[in-house]
Design an enzyme around this catalytic site. Structure first.
Site, PDB file in Angstrom:
ATOM      1  CG  ASP A  88      31.089  30.379  86.288  1.00 51.54           C
ATOM      2  OD1 ASP A  88      31.929  31.145  86.796  1.00 51.54           O
ATOM      3  OD2 ASP A  88      30.630  29.389  86.887  1.00 51.54           O
ATOM      4  CG  ASP A 113      34.106  33.708  89.148  1.00 48.43           C
ATOM      5  OD1 ASP A 113      33.034  34.146  89.609  1.00 48.43           O
ATOM      6  OD2 ASP A 113      34.580  32.598  89.474  1.00 48.43           O
ATOM      7  CD  GLU A 114      28.463  33.505  88.771  1.00 51.44           C
ATOM      8  OE1 GLU A 114      27.671  32.894  88.033  1.00 51.44           O
ATOM      9  OE2 GLU A 114      28.643  33.215  89.966  1.00 51.44           O
TER      10      GLU A 114
END
EC number: 2.7.7.7
Length: 360
Positions: free
Chosen positions: A13, A108-109
């Site tokens: 993350d 974003d992860e």
């Protein structure tokens, strides 16, 4: 972390993604409390605060006027979505160099199945995690937090234990001390509404949620997800990382921490979903000619709109524009609780090319 024939799952993350990228674009604001937000909105909402702003109590989805009360020096920066997409693309390209067993869950992860990969690093999972962190920092100047465990739920929870820039490993020996004493609101995907419903029946900690004697009353609150969730928390889950499976549909949705009625903020959330599903589409070498968007209201009423495209595509911009047009048609300034995107009628990319060649 010993394998013992179990999966080793890593959750990666990027820390405060939007705010960090915006800070890189505006180095003059380094060491200032900043947040990405809807500057021109009548009801401006914080999208992503940096960690300094968070230390003042500023949170995502908070009204800007309230954030300013908590942090008078807070600097609000506009969203730079095209640049966020570029950073996201490079992030996943780096991860893909390590393994193709990757499941992208947002801009974003992601999760990766490191069960086999760790063997290349002397079975030292921390060594692998540190190497990935350093490469992301050196190439993108972004920090990431990594959680490691034997299923996705606990790996994601592990990430939250040591942010930012942390590496947290939870094996069977640590789960009781590190996880079972946590509040139920730390469980991924258990939103504020469900948490409040569980509090109302005196379920506050994870150890209370998984206790057999509480099964009946908790099942009434959580419904069909209850057993899978308990299996995850006990380490019994067999869910795989989605990698090269062939899909009939690729979809992704997000339940907001707080109900939203700000068009700008909802659009930002929708952009992330579109990027996630198109990344999956390309990774699986698939194309679509049918898209749909669905929204859920606080009353749990659901509205769905679908569009048939005139040709197959895996192009982000094409899918983005089609979904945005659908959303503009169906959204009437209402407050919504959840938004989801679905790509349907999927076919292998090679088959589409074969069909095109017949007409050359």
């Amino acid at each position: 972390m010993k394998n013992n024939h179990q999966k080793i799952i890593m959750h990666l993350d990027i820390d405060a993604f939007y705010a960090t990228v915006s800070e890189l674009l505006h180095p003059e604001y380094k060491n200032f409390p900043i947040a990405v937000g809807s500057l021109n909105s009548r009801t401006g909402i914080i999208s992503s605060p940096n960690y300094l702003a968070r230390s003042y109590g500023v949170k995502a989805a908070m009204p800007i006027f309230l954030a300013k009360e908590l942090c008078p020096n807070l600097i609000i920066l506009p969203s730079e979505h095209n640049i966020y997409q570029s950073y996201s693309k490079h992030f996943f390209q780096i991860i893909n160099k390590y393994t193709n067993k990757i499941e992208i869950t947002s801009i974003d992860e992601c999760f990766i199945d490191a069960t086999d990969l760790v063997k290349k690093y002397h079975n030292n999972i921390r060594l692998l995690a540190t190497k990935i962190q350093k490469e992301i920092k050196n190439k993108l100047n972004l920090s990431i937090s990594i959680g490691i465990s034997y299923n996705k739920t606990i790996a994601k929870m592990a990430t939250e234990l040591n942010k930012p820039s942390g590496i947290s490993i939870i094996d069977e020996n640590k789960i009781i001390n590190l996880i079972y004493e946590l509040n139920i609101n730390k469980i991924p995907y258990i939103g504020e509404i469900k948490s409040q419903e569980l509090y109302a029946i005196n379920i506050f900690k994870i150890k209370e949620l998984i206790a057999t004697e509480n099964k009946q009353k908790i099942s009434l609150v959580l419904g069909s997800i209850y057993q899978n969730l308990v299996n995850d928390l006990k380490g019994l889950s067999k869910i795989k990382i989605i990698d090269e499976d062939i899909y009939k549909t690729i979809s992704h949705s997000k339940t907001f921490n707080e109900d939203l009625n700000d068009f700008y903020e909802i659009s930002n959330e929708m952009n992330d979903l579109i990027l996630t599903v198109t990344n999956r589409l390309k990774k699986c070498n698939l194309m679509t000619n049918n898209i749909s968007i669905y929204i859920k209201y606080p009353s749990f009423k659901t509205k769905i709109k679908q569009k048939q495209l005139t040709y197959y595509t895996d192009d982000y911009q094409t899918i983005f524009l089609a979904i945005k047009n659908l959303f503009k048609i169906m959204y009437k300034d209402e407050t919504i609780r959840l938004i989801g995107i679905s790509l349907n009628k999927l076919v292998k990319k090679e088959n589409v090319k074969k069909q095109l060649f017949l007409f050359d």
